[in-house]
Every structure is written in C-alpha cells, then in structure tokens.
Scaffold this motif. Structure first.
Motif, PDB file in Angstrom:
ATOM      1  N   ALA A 281       0.910  -1.362   0.236  1.00  0.00           N
ATOM      2  CA  ALA A 281       0.065  -0.075  -0.178  1.00  0.00           C
ATOM      3  C   ALA A 281       0.975   1.116   0.014  1.00  0.00           C
ATOM      4  O   ALA A 281       0.639   2.180  -0.766  1.00  0.00           O
ATOM      5  CB  ALA A 281      -0.994   0.019   1.046  1.00  0.00           C
ATOM      6  N   GLU A 282       1.976   1.232   0.822  1.00  0.00           N
ATOM      7  CA  GLU A 282       2.598   2.467   0.915  1.00  0.00           C
ATOM      8  C   GLU A 282       3.578   2.807  -0.238  1.00  0.00           C
ATOM      9  O   GLU A 282       3.490   4.051  -0.759  1.00  0.00           O
ATOM     10  CB  GLU A 282       3.686   2.220   2.093  1.00  0.00           C
ATOM     11  N   GLY A 287       4.776   6.300  -3.902  1.00  0.00           N
ATOM     12  CA  GLY A 287       5.847   6.254  -5.001  1.00  0.00           C
ATOM     13  C   GLY A 287       7.001   5.979  -4.772  1.00  0.00           C
ATOM     14  O   GLY A 287       7.898   6.070  -5.332  1.00  0.00           O
ATOM     15  N   GLN A 288       7.334   5.283  -3.323  1.00  0.00           N
ATOM     16  CA  GLN A 288       8.750   4.933  -3.012  1.00  0.00           C
ATOM     17  C   GLN A 288       8.918   3.354  -2.766  1.00  0.00           C
ATOM     18  O   GLN A 288       7.817   2.876  -2.545  1.00  0.00           O
ATOM     19  CB  GLN A 288       9.012   5.562  -1.922  1.00  0.00           C
ATOM     20  N   PRO A 289      10.125   2.826  -3.286  1.00  0.00           N
ATOM     21  CA  PRO A 289      10.327   1.215  -3.209  1.00  0.00           C
ATOM     22  C   PRO A 289      10.222   0.951  -1.786  1.00  0.00           C
ATOM     23  O   PRO A 289      10.610   1.774  -0.937  1.00  0.00           O
ATOM     24  CB  PRO A 289      11.533   1.176  -3.722  1.00  0.00           C
ATOM     25  N   ALA A 290      10.110  -0.310  -1.544  1.00  0.00           N
ATOM     26  CA  ALA A 290       9.838  -0.893  -0.081  1.00  0.00           C
ATOM     27  C   ALA A 290      10.916  -2.311  -0.228  1.00  0.00           C
ATOM     28  O   ALA A 290      10.563  -3.201  -1.087  1.00  0.00           O
ATOM     29  CB  ALA A 290       8.735  -1.158   0.634  1.00  0.00           C
ATOM     30  N   THR A 321       3.349   9.642 -11.307  1.00  0.00           N
ATOM     31  CA  THR A 321       2.202   8.891 -11.183  1.00  0.00           C
ATOM     32  C   THR A 321       2.434   7.303 -11.180  1.00  0.00           C
ATOM     33  O   THR A 321       3.083   6.926 -12.086  1.00  0.00           O
ATOM     34  CB  THR A 321       1.204   9.150 -12.193  1.00  0.00           C
ATOM     35  N   VAL A 322       2.034   6.750 -10.199  1.00  0.00           N
ATOM     36  CA  VAL A 322       1.985   5.454 -10.100  1.00  0.00           C
ATOM     37  C   VAL A 322       1.258   4.491 -11.010  1.00  0.00           C
ATOM     38  O   VAL A 322      -0.002   4.624 -10.782  1.00  0.00           O
ATOM     39  CB  VAL A 322       1.780   4.765  -8.664  1.00  0.00           C
ATOM     40  N   CYS A 347      12.076   0.149 -13.811  1.00  0.00           N
ATOM     41  CA  CYS A 347      10.564   0.473 -13.295  1.00  0.00           C
ATOM     42  C   CYS A 347      10.007   1.749 -13.938  1.00  0.00           C
ATOM     43  O   CYS A 347       8.847   2.042 -14.433  1.00  0.00           O
ATOM     44  CB  CYS A 347      10.524   0.371 -11.971  1.00  0.00           C
ATOM     45  N   ASN A 348      10.808   2.855 -14.000  1.00  0.00           N
ATOM     46  CA  ASN A 348      10.207   4.072 -14.715  1.00  0.00           C
ATOM     47  C   ASN A 348      10.118   3.827 -16.117  1.00  0.00           C
ATOM     48  O   ASN A 348       9.067   4.517 -16.740  1.00  0.00           O
ATOM     49  CB  ASN A 348      11.351   5.282 -14.451  1.00  0.00           C
TER      50      ASN A 348
END
Length: 726
Positions: A281-282, A287-290, A321-322, A347-348
């Motif tokens: 969810a985060e 828009g940050q990797p986990a 934008t994700v 990924c971008n």
C-alpha cells in the motif's frame, strides 16, 4: 593493561630490519596478482590471503572499505568464523575513531596496538553491538597479539583500511616505507577493481535496460508487455519469483497482470485487492520502493509458506504517477543483492510504457467511438489540418462528393469536387470563397449554399457549415466542414420563388388600387366630422394595405435580383436629410418609442440610389421598432467614415435598438432569404434584411450586425461616398 594507541616512532622505524629478498619477491608476485584481478569479489579475498602467506607473523588480515560515510568490512583471511558471526560481522559500520581501523581512518596514518587482553579491548570505542562482535572474534585469536591498521589511499582518495593481526606482541616485521608502498599498491588495486566494477555494473544496467526496452517495443498489447517485462527482470535479479501489479485508479485496487513461480494461494492475496489492504500500500500511496522481510501481519503468510523470506516492491512510475508495482520475492539477502540503481530506471521505463499503452488503448476506444458517431451522421463531415490535409471524412461526405475513398492526409487540392464549386447563380467561386479556405482563415459560417455541376451535366446543391479548430493558444489548427445535399430543397425554393414572383406581380396592381381608394376614403373621413370608429377603421385599413403592398414589393425585388434586373438610379443625396425623412415617416408606427437622429453635421452628401437607400433605412427602422420594448429608444447615427480597402471616403449609418439582442450563432443567418429568428415576434416574410444586404452590396458597401443577447442590437451600413466603378 593494554598499551595506549600510538604511531611508530622514527627510531623504531630505523631499527627495524630490512625485508629479505625472498619476501620482496613474494610481494612483487602478490602485487602483480592483485593488479591482474579486476573483479572485486575475487580481488578482496586474494588481498587478505596474500598478507597471511607473505608475512608469517600475521595471524589474520581484514580489509575495510569506505562506503557511505562509514567503514565496512568486505573480506578477511585467517579467521574461521561461524556463518552467523560472519553475517553479523559483514554488517559492521565504523565511524571515524571507532576501533583500530576507525582510528587509522580518522588520523590517515598507520596505527598499531599491542595487548594481552583480547581483540575486543584493542578495538577502542565502538557501539555495544559491535563490541559484542569483536568479543566473539577475540575468542578465535590468541590472548597476546598486535593489531596494525594502515590507511589505503589512491591518490587523494582514501578507499579503506587494511587491518593486520599478529600472533604475538611484537611489532610488524615490515619497514614503514615498505608498508606504505604496499598499502599504495593495495589501494590502487582496490580502486582499479572499483572502477572496473562500476563499468561492469553500468554495462549490465545498459544491457538490462536494452532488454526491457526490447521487450516493451515488441509487445503486442498490455498483457504481453507486462509478461515480457517480468520475465526479463527475473532473469536479471536473484529473485525466485515475482509479479507485476497494475494500479486501477478508478477502482482503487491492484490487478495481477503477470506472475512467475507463484501458485494460486499466493496469487489470491494480490489480485483485485484494494490498495489500502494490499502488502504494498505504501508503495502505491507514496511512490517509493519498499525492501523488507515478509510479514504475516501484511497478508504475506502464503509467500512465507512457499519458502520466501524477503520482498522488494518497486513502483512503476510515469512522471510521478504510479501505474503499477513490480513485486520480487526471494530468500535471505535478496534485497542486499538487488541492483537497485538498475531496477529503478527500468521500473520508470515500464511505468511510462504502461501509461502509453493505456493512453493508446483509450485513444483507440475514443477514436472508435468518434468514428461510429461520425459515420452515423447523415450529413457529410470533413476535417483537415492547418496545412490543408484531410484527417477525417465519413461515408456521407464521400457519397456527396462522388469520391470512392477519401484517404487520410489527402491534400484538399487533390479533391476537385471541393474546388469545382459555384454560387447559386452558377458563377465559379474564387479560392478565398471556398468553404475550407474560409474556415482555415478563421471564419465561422452556417448554411453556405453552393452548387456543383456533375459530369452528366446535372446540378447538385450543397449547404456547407464550417468553423476553424482553435487550439489553447488561439491558433487555427485545422477546420471542420459539414455538408448536406439540398438539391431537392433548392428546387422547391426556386419553384416557390417563381410562384411568389408571379403572385406578387399579379397582386400588386389590385393592391395599389385598393390602397389608393383607401387613402381617398381616409382623407374624406378626416375632412368631415363623422364617427371616430370609422376613421380608426379606415386608418387601420390603409396601414394594412400599405404593409401588404410593401411585402409584395419585397417579393418583386427578390425576383428582380434573381433575374439580374435590379438596376440602381444614382443621384447625389444628403444622407442626413434622407435619414430624417425616414424617421419622420416611421414616427406614427413608433408608438411610445423614441426615435433619435444623431449626426456630426447637417449635411453628408453621397452618390447613391435614394429610393433604395430609403428602403434600407426603412427596413432597419421597422426591424428595430419590431423588437424594441415600449418606452425604449431607437437611435440612428450618420457620420463620415472611410472604406477599409482603400481609405476612400464613405458614410457610416448605424441603427441601434434596446431589444433582446441576437445570439452570435444567428447573426450571420439574419441576412438570409426568408430567415426568421426562432421565438422572435414580429410580422413579415424575412426578406427585409436580405434585400437590405443586397442593396448595400450593389452600392459597393457593407452591412453587418453588432449584438449581444440582452443588450440590444446595432445594424451598421457602410456606403462609399462616390459611385463605385463597374
């Protein structure tokens, strides 16, 4: 007590014995081997092992490198550590001044320590968890030992520290100058390997990026795209399995679009899951990797049951934008081994590819909808760009223009049917009067009636409506034209005009006689004192007969225009006097409305047909009185002006009312023959303004309207002062 930390003195350096020739040869062979190893994973263990082999008094060697403002161990030789201790040891991060290596880093000079109380006591200040690791390492070493830490400098760059642990309390059997030279060679070899590793990683990233771009460019649709990308990414990373989730902003959920090496139990925890309850969810929200271990409380128990330990969730971004999430799963140390600098650009790129595919699919759907709508329109529809190239044409347009196919980007100049157009009298149009030319020039027009002669000699009448396509900057980007076949209507119109012309001709004589006799009766009734009701009735009779006669005269004028028999009789006229006469003539029908004449001077002389200009002024005043509310003012202004084409002297007449105004969409149509504005009261055939325009244009002048709804209307007439040539 442990001896205090100190640097080697000059006297100690002088008293140290010279390195034997055999040891020198060993150092030379070791140095050559170091410089030949380019891969860091091979060089670092070889460096530490070489010191143990060349220096018998060395029990262990540890290589520390400067990384992210801390000193971190990367390789060691001589210590047989358990796997758990090795894992903890590799996570150590020393700050300047912590431990012998940290002190050498801080001072940038060789530091030695002697002690008999274990390795931990020799390390100086360090965090508690690091002290615990040092204590475990000291259990693997003798009680009495010497620790030498030498900074490794490549030029002006400090790349790390070499820590050497001797098996007794004696000093290291190496000359300080020789140790500095060896440290320089070690630093050069490390720096060379680091540069090689950076180049290798850059090449790997470029190849990975190229592989992803290739898979994107060869994908046929979105499912094929995400499956190809996921396959390539898994081949480039140590992840065992993975999934690619597409974010649906309308439903606020993630959709599982591609997966590898995952069973159905795992898939169910990701597919069609609301963002707020998903394990990532985060990542979608911020828009940050986990990068983290798998957690049961995050709904990842199925992944844990499948033997996975760690997860990496990376956002697929398109300009901030994700658009989705790339999920990678693996065992211990997955996140340490991932090349994040490689994955984020990939990924971008994937995020932009997904956004572009979605945009393309949306545009295709909208295009299909537009095509369906346009094709269902009974009228012909044509669109062109600013360069006059056709961008859209429906089937109706092709049939009306007798074209089998009107292809995309066909130049309008190559469609003769759009240029072989004539006015209703059969006269060829100039290029400036063609529908597309007018629209591209910025004109908006309605029911622009033209004629085209077909190859078989028959005539087809077409009604064009067009407008320019304006972009956000106010520039003309193209034009849209609609056309419909009005051949049948035009034939009916001609028949109606012919009938009205004959009827008007036959009616005028009896009506003229009726008006003459009504005027005679009215004058007689006014001379004698009779019943007021008779006088009122005769007055109404006279007015109505005059009105009918005006209508008949208008019909006859239209027939004369159509027949080309509308002749003008020029004479020099004082336009101010003519305007005053028309106003005086209209006062009886004005009721309680006020008629005003505004002029710059008592005289303004022009050459014109006084009867016809009087007819124009009468039509404009009648029209203004028709739509003006009771108690309002109708003003007539006469002033000198000049023609815009050549600045020749002219007269400008304006007739203004305080009526309801005319919408912009109707302003051009009010001058059409028989046109009556919808919902407007008033009597007439809709010929007054049409005849006024024709008369003014025959004089070489112009007539137009300036109006806004709710703010009245002003009709402007510009007449040249001199009779136009030709």
């Amino acid at each position: 007590m442990t001896e205090p930390q100190r640097e080697l003195s000059v006297g100690e350096q002088v008293n140290m014995r010279v390195i034997p020739a055999e040891r020198v040869r060993r150092w030379m062979r070791a140095s050559a081997a170091w410089l030949s190893l380019q891969e860091p994973e091979r060089l670092f263990p070889a460096l530490t092992q070489s010191f143990i082999e060349v220096l018998p008094e060395i029990r262990a060697a540890i290589l520390w490198l400067v990384r992210a403002s801390s000193l971190q161990p990367v390789a060691q030789a001589g210590l047989t550590m358990p796997a758990a201790l090795t894992e903890q040891w590799l996570k150590i991060k020393l700050r300047p001044g912590e431990g012998v290596a940290g002190l050498a880093w801080q001072r940038e000079t060789t530091v030695q320590q002697h002690g008999e109380h274990g390795y931990r006591e020799l390390q100086g200040l360090a965090p508690p968890h690091v002290q615990a690791i040092f204590q475990a390492m000291s259990d693997l070493l003798p009680r009495s030992l010497t620790v030498t830490a030498t900074p490794l400098r490549a030029g002006h760059v400090l790349v790390g520290v070499l820590e050497l642990i001797g098996c007794d309390a004696k000093a290291l059997d190496v000359e300080p100058d020789d140790l500095d030279m060896i440290a320089s060679i070690v630093a050069a070899a490390i720096r060379n390997a680091q540069l090689y590793d950076e180049i290798r990683r850059s090449n790997q990233r470029l190849k990975a990026f190229d592989a992803v771009v290739t898979s994107i460019s060869t994908a046929a649709d979105l499912p094929d795209l995400v499956q190809s990308v996921l396959t390539v990414v898994l081949e480039l990373t140590p992840a065992r399995s993975g999934a690619l989730l597409i974010f649906d902003p309308a439903q606020e959920c993630l959709q599982l679009s591609a997966w590898r090496n995952l069973d159905r139990a795992v898939l169910s925890s990701f597919d069609q899951v609301p963002v707020d309850t998903s394990p990532c969810a985060e990542v979608v929200r911020y828009g940050q990797p986990a990068f983290r271990p798998l957690l049961i409380e995050r709904g990842e128990e199925a992944l844990l049951a499948a033997g996975m330990v760690e997860a990496a969730y990376l956002p697929l971004l398109a300009g901030g934008t994700v658009t989705g999430v790339l999920a990678l799963f693996g065992e211990v140390n997955l996140n340490r081994s991932l090349d994040k600098d490689m994955l984020m650009p990939i990924c971008n790129q994937v995020g932009f590819a997904i956004a572009n595919v979605r945009l393309y699919e949306d545009s295709q759907r909208e295009r299909r909808k537009l095509h369906t709508v346009v094709e269902s329109i009974a009228e012909g529809v044509l669109l062109c760009d600013r360069h006059g190239r056709l961008t859209l044409a429906n089937q109706a347009a092709q049939e009306l223009l007798d074209e089998a196919v009107l292809s995309f980007e066909t130049p309008l100049a190559s469609i003769p049917e759009l240029y072989d157009l004539r006015d209703l009298d059969g006269n060829p149009l100039t290029p400036d009067d063609l529908p597309f030319t007018r629209a591209l020039r910025g004109d908006t027009f309605y029911d622009y009636r033209l004629m085209r002669r077909k190859p078989d000699g028959s005539e087809r009448f077409l009604s064009f409506t067009g407008a320019p396509a304006i972009n956000e900057q106010g520039e003309v980007e193209g034009a849209v034209i609609t056309l419909r076949d009005i051949t049948a209507n035009q034939k009916v119109q001609r028949a109606k005009d012919e009938f009205l012309a004959v009827a008007a001709h036959e009616l005028r004589s009896p009506l003229a006689a009726v008006r003459s006799y009504a005027d005679l009766l009215l004058r007689r009734e006014q001379q004698r004192e009779g019943d007021a009701r008779d006088l009122h009735g005769l007055t109404i009779l006279t007015q109505q007969v005059s009105h009918m006669l005006r209508l008949v005269d208008n019909l006859l004028d239209v027939s004369r225009l159509d027949a080309g028999q509308f002749d003008l009789q020029y004479q020099t006229v004082n336009l101010v006097t003519l305007a005053q006469q028309v106003i005086d003539q209209q006062r009886p029908s004005a009721g309680n409305r006020e008629l005003l004449l505004e002029t710059e001077a008592p005289e303004l002389w022009i050459s014109c047909d006084a009867v016809r200009i009087r007819q124009v002024l009468t039509n404009l005043l009648n029209n203004a009185l028709k739509y003006s509310p009771a108690g309002s003012v109708v003003s007539v202004r006469v002033r000198s002006a000049s023609l815009p084409a050549n600045n020749a002297p002219a007269a400008l007449i304006s007739v203004s009312d305080q009526g309801p105004g005319i919408p912009a969409s109707e302003q051009e149509r009010v001058f059409q023959r028989y046109y009556r504005s919808p919902g407007r009261r008033g009597e007439g055939l809709g010929l007054g303004l049409y005849l006024s325009r024709e008369i003014v244009q025959l004089h070489g002048g112009q007539i137009w309207i300036e109006s806004r709804e709710g703010q009245g209307s002003t009709f402007m007439v510009l007449l040249p002062s001199e009779r136009p040539q030709g």
